[in-house]
Design an enzyme around this catalytic site. Structure first.
Site, PDB file in Angstrom:
ATOM      1  N   ASP A   1      -6.828   4.147  -4.816  1.00  0.00           N
ATOM      2  CA  ASP A   1      -7.794   4.102  -3.369  1.00  0.00           C
ATOM      3  C   ASP A   1      -8.208   5.500  -3.366  1.00  0.00           C
ATOM      4  O   ASP A   1      -8.546   6.276  -4.176  1.00  0.00           O
ATOM      5  CB  ASP A   1      -6.779   3.667  -2.282  1.00  0.00           C
ATOM      6  CG  ASP A   1      -7.397   3.186  -0.883  1.00  0.00           C
ATOM      7  OD1 ASP A   1      -7.914   2.134  -0.885  1.00  0.00           O
ATOM      8  OD2 ASP A   1      -7.438   3.986  -0.053  1.00  0.00           O
TER       9      ASP A   1
ATOM     10  N   LYS B   1       0.902  -1.087  -0.029  1.00  0.00           N
ATOM     11  CA  LYS B   1      -0.158  -0.080   0.038  1.00  0.00           C
ATOM     12  C   LYS B   1       0.863   1.199  -0.031  1.00  0.00           C
ATOM     13  O   LYS B   1       2.141   1.146   0.501  1.00  0.00           O
ATOM     14  CB  LYS B   1      -0.746   0.081   1.245  1.00  0.00           C
ATOM     15  CG  LYS B   1      -1.964   0.966   1.161  1.00  0.00           C
ATOM     16  CD  LYS B   1      -3.219  -0.017   0.444  1.00  0.00           C
ATOM     17  CE  LYS B   1      -4.528   1.009   0.204  1.00  0.00           C
ATOM     18  NZ  LYS B   1      -5.717  -0.127  -0.272  1.00  0.00           N
TER      19      LYS B   1
HETATM   20  P1  NDP Z   1     -12.812   7.734  -3.454  1.00  0.00           P
HETATM   21  O1  NDP Z   1     -11.779   8.790  -3.005  1.00  0.00           O
HETATM   22  O2  NDP Z   1     -13.517   7.727  -4.552  1.00  0.00           O
HETATM   23  O3  NDP Z   1     -14.092   8.286  -2.498  1.00  0.00           O
HETATM   24  C1  NDP Z   1     -14.050   8.259  -0.896  1.00  0.00           C
HETATM   25  C2  NDP Z   1     -15.424   8.617  -0.482  1.00  0.00           C
HETATM   26  O4  NDP Z   1     -15.115   8.515   0.924  1.00  0.00           O
HETATM   27  C3  NDP Z   1     -15.754   9.933  -0.699  1.00  0.00           C
HETATM   28  O5  NDP Z   1     -17.090  10.099  -0.785  1.00  0.00           O
HETATM   29  C4  NDP Z   1     -15.187  10.804   0.325  1.00  0.00           C
HETATM   30  O6  NDP Z   1     -15.893  12.070   0.746  1.00  0.00           O
HETATM   31  C5  NDP Z   1     -15.433   9.657   1.496  1.00  0.00           C
HETATM   32  N1  NDP Z   1     -14.576  10.015   2.378  1.00  0.00           N
HETATM   33  C6  NDP Z   1     -13.029   9.774   2.569  1.00  0.00           C
HETATM   34  N2  NDP Z   1     -12.578  10.033   3.776  1.00  0.00           N
HETATM   35  C7  NDP Z   1     -13.286  10.273   4.422  1.00  0.00           C
HETATM   36  C8  NDP Z   1     -13.463  10.802   5.953  1.00  0.00           C
HETATM   37  N3  NDP Z   1     -12.226  10.875   6.439  1.00  0.00           N
HETATM   38  N4  NDP Z   1     -14.625  10.853   6.427  1.00  0.00           N
HETATM   39  C9  NDP Z   1     -15.765  10.867   5.791  1.00  0.00           C
HETATM   40  N5  NDP Z   1     -15.936  10.410   4.495  1.00  0.00           N
HETATM   41  C10 NDP Z   1     -14.701  10.121   3.846  1.00  0.00           C
HETATM   42  O7  NDP Z   1     -12.432   6.420  -2.535  1.00  0.00           O
HETATM   43  P2  NDP Z   1     -12.701   4.895  -2.770  1.00  0.00           P
HETATM   44  O8  NDP Z   1     -14.182   4.902  -3.176  1.00  0.00           O
HETATM   45  O9  NDP Z   1     -11.811   4.571  -3.736  1.00  0.00           O
HETATM   46  O10 NDP Z   1     -12.557   4.114  -1.561  1.00  0.00           O
HETATM   47  C11 NDP Z   1     -13.325   4.333  -0.473  1.00  0.00           C
HETATM   48  C12 NDP Z   1     -13.092   2.963   0.622  1.00  0.00           C
HETATM   49  O11 NDP Z   1     -13.073   1.818  -0.255  1.00  0.00           O
HETATM   50  C13 NDP Z   1     -11.612   3.292   1.194  1.00  0.00           C
HETATM   51  O12 NDP Z   1     -11.728   2.647   2.492  1.00  0.00           O
HETATM   52  C14 NDP Z   1     -10.706   2.429   0.260  1.00  0.00           C
HETATM   53  O13 NDP Z   1      -9.634   2.136   1.113  1.00  0.00           O
HETATM   54  C15 NDP Z   1     -11.663   1.177   0.066  1.00  0.00           C
HETATM   55  N6  NDP Z   1     -11.385   0.344  -1.220  1.00  0.00           N
HETATM   56  C16 NDP Z   1     -11.251   0.921  -2.317  1.00  0.00           C
HETATM   57  C17 NDP Z   1     -10.959   0.127  -3.492  1.00  0.00           C
HETATM   58  C18 NDP Z   1     -10.931   0.514  -4.634  1.00  0.00           C
HETATM   59  O14 NDP Z   1     -10.725  -0.251  -6.044  1.00  0.00           O
HETATM   60  N7  NDP Z   1     -10.796   1.896  -5.036  1.00  0.00           N
HETATM   61  C19 NDP Z   1     -10.818  -1.354  -3.282  1.00  0.00           C
HETATM   62  C20 NDP Z   1     -10.842  -1.910  -2.199  1.00  0.00           C
HETATM   63  C21 NDP Z   1     -11.184  -1.229  -0.909  1.00  0.00           C
HETATM   64  P3  NDP Z   1     -15.034  13.423   0.510  1.00  0.00           P
HETATM   65  O15 NDP Z   1     -15.195  13.435  -1.009  1.00  0.00           O
HETATM   66  O16 NDP Z   1     -15.802  14.397   0.934  1.00  0.00           O
HETATM   67  O17 NDP Z   1     -13.569  13.031   1.158  1.00  0.00           O
HETATM   68  O1  2IT Z   2      -8.052  -1.619  -0.755  1.00  0.00           O
HETATM   69  C1  2IT Z   2      -7.850  -2.165  -1.936  1.00  0.00           C
HETATM   70  O2  2IT Z   2      -8.046  -3.457  -2.037  1.00  0.00           O
HETATM   71  C2  2IT Z   2      -7.660  -1.165  -3.132  1.00  0.00           C
HETATM   72  N1  2IT Z   2      -7.402   0.138  -3.029  1.00  0.00           N
HETATM   73  C3  2IT Z   2      -7.510  -1.635  -4.382  1.00  0.00           C
HETATM   74  C4  2IT Z   2      -6.056  -2.380  -4.852  1.00  0.00           C
HETATM   75  C5  2IT Z   2      -5.472  -2.651  -6.077  1.00  0.00           C
HETATM   76  O3  2IT Z   2      -4.339  -3.057  -6.287  1.00  0.00           O
HETATM   77  O4  2IT Z   2      -6.439  -2.706  -6.817  1.00  0.00           O
END
Ligand code: NDP
Ligand code: 2IT
Length: 451
Positions: A170, A130
């Site tokens: 992420d 990460k």
């Molecule tokens: P994005 O940046 O696309 O979206 C993040 C969302 O979460 C936004 O709506 C944001 O709001 C909100 N957010 C972020 N930080 C905070 C906070 N501290 N308090 C409240 N709201 C918050 O990220 P992802 O959708 O990619 O990721 C979301 C989650 O999913 C994370 O935990 C990530 O680790 C996990 N994840 C992502 C994967 C991926 O493929 N992208 C895979 C597996 C897990 P705002 O815009 O206001 O900051």
């Molecule tokens: O938390 C996660 O699994 C991710 N942000 C995706 C990682 C990846 O390599 O696709």
């Protein structure tokens, strides 16, 4: 918590806490694994002899570097850059990059540690890693984001490669940022290769990768419901977040006949009691991905919805909840509120969104509860499929990737059931995911000797 192995767990955690001071999130993630894996190890002494868990909590390598860049006003800025290469026993380091002001070593170590188990569960050959930066992309111009990404990659490029370490997105890192970083890597190395996943479709990306985390979480929840003879038809769903994971979780829930009644961002949540229509969801996708606006604007555009400033969505009555924003965004009292309001299934789209006390409350109430390392593994799994397509120099169809994703989520569900079912038939998905993820990595580490 009192278990027959309470003393071993306490002693192990005391050592982890002493070695990793001021790393609350990392210690929280390790504690959850220790509570489920240490009792398992007690019956499998080879893992104790080889000190597997002690080695797994120590990252193979941590890179920290300066990221200097200039803003549009020509002023010099500086951020911290990180990559944690946690474990390569079963494949190249693999995991996302997070750009958010809250990023620090503890947050990235918790994410890297969980990634090792998650990647193992996908059945694909990927180790765990990460990285990221405390850079805040909010309010920055495209040119500022590009200059930051180029500077970040100028250092990171020395350490990664398609057979070494393959980053992805992420929080704060989506298609735009992956594009800028890929361009800079190619320029530095003079090599067009699958060094990142989440790439654009016409330069090596995979169909379904943008959708994969959200879709996968819903496929996993559908498996849990099916095990109880239920499905999503007519169920009310509360989702937090409105980014990549939340958007596609909402899309798939809707396709499965559920009503998505909430989404959120860091300033509050919107409540649409009728359930989001396809048009409303597209509106949110445009708001967040193109206009980069705030979720409150949704309630201004649609009078049927209300906006709740500074609040999280867990107070609404729903049958299913998908926390898809960030870590520790659902606490014990919110979990108890969800249970009291009739919630029967919780699948984590985010990483570690439920606090330990919230998880305990869900499990005590026999809610179907899936930890992120199982239910959000569809994203990295599809990254693995992107790597396969890059190696083959071929692209699979949307249907082919989606079917593989569905089968991987079913497989992960089966692994959790196999290691997590208790005498009463209740499935502890946390225990199941931790042990199933652990065994594959641990056995590979034993095979490969003390490295
Ligand atoms: P994005 O940046 O696309 O979206 C993040 C969302 O979460 C936004 O709506 C944001 O709001 C909100 N957010 C972020 N930080 C905070 C906070 N501290 N308090 C409240 N709201 C918050 O990220 P992802 O959708 O990619 O990721 C979301 C989650 O999913 C994370 O935990 C990530 O680790 C996990 N994840 C992502 C994967 C991926 O493929 N992208 C895979 C597996 C897990 P705002 O815009 O206001 O900051
Ligand atoms: O938390 C996660 O699994 C991710 N942000 C995706 C990682 C990846 O390599 O696709």
């Amino acid at each position: 918590m009192t278990t027959p192995h309470h003393e071993q767990i306490s002693a192990f955690m005391a050592e982890v806490a002493a070695q990793n001071p001021n790393e609350a999130e990392f210690i929280q993630a390790v504690q959850e694994v220790a509570e489920t894996v240490i009792p398992f190890i007690a019956n499998h002494p080879k893992y104790t002899e080889h000190r597997i868990l002690e080695r797994m909590v120590e990252p193979e390598r941590i890179l920290m570097f300066r990221v200097p860049w200039t803003n549009d006003a020509g002023e010099v800025q500086v951020n911290k850059g990180y990559r944690i290469e946690f474990n390569s026993a079963i494949g190249p380091y693999k995991g996302g990059l997070r750009f958010h002001p809250t990023v620090n070593l503890s947050v990235l170590k918790f994410l890297g540690f969980e990634q090792v188990f998650k990647n193992s569960l996908t059945t694909l050959p990927m180790g765990g890693g990460k990285g990221g930066s405390n850079f805040n992309p909010k309010g920055k111009s495209d040119n500022e984001v590009m200059r930051f990404c180029q500077s970040f990659m100028t250092e990171l490029a020395r350490h990664i490669g398609p057979n070494t370490d393959v980053p992805a997105g992420d929080i704060g890192v989506g298609g735009r940022e992956i594009g800028y970083m890929f361009g800079q890597y190619k320029r530095l190395r003079n090599e067009f290769t699958g060094v990142l996943t989440g790439k654009g479709l016409n330069w090596g990306g995979s169909l379904i990768r943008p959708e994969a985390t959200g879709y996968g979480a819903v496929y996993f929840a559908a498996e849990m419901l099916e095990s109880q003879g239920q499905n999503f038809e007519g169920k009310r769903v509360a989702i937090s977040g409105s980014g990549n994971v939340a958007q596609y979780a909402a899309e798939k829930c809707t396709q499965m006949g559920a009503k998505v009644i909430t989404m959120s961002d860091s300033s509050g949540y919107i409540h649409e009691p009728n359930g989001l229509s396809e048009d409303q969801l597209s509106w949110i996708q445009d708001l967040k991905n193109v206009r980069r606006g705030r979720i409150s604007e949704f309630a201004e555009a649609y009078p049927s919805a209300t906006f709740h400033a500074g609040e999280r969505p867990w107070g609404v009555a729903c049958e299913a909840a998908f926390p898809c924003a960030t870590q520790n965004e659902l606490n014990e009292s919110e979990a108890k509120g969800l249970i009291a309001n009739g919630c029967i299934v919780v699948a984590e789209g985010a990483n570690m969104p439920s606090t330990p006390e919230a998880i305990e409350a869900f499990q005590a109430a026999k809610v179907l509860f899936a930890p992120g390392k199982a239910s959000n593994a569809g994203g990295v799994a599809t990254s693995g499929l992107e790597m396969s397509q890059n190696s083959l120099r071929m692209n699979w169809s949307r249907q082919e990737v989606d079917e593989r994703l569905l089968n991987i989520m079913k497989d992960i569900h089966a692994q959790c059931v196999s290691y997590g079912t208790d005498d009463s038939g209740y499935v502890d998905y946390v225990k199941g995911a931790n042990i199933a993820g652990f065994v594959k990595v641990a056995d590979a580490m034993i095979d490969q000797g003390v490295v």
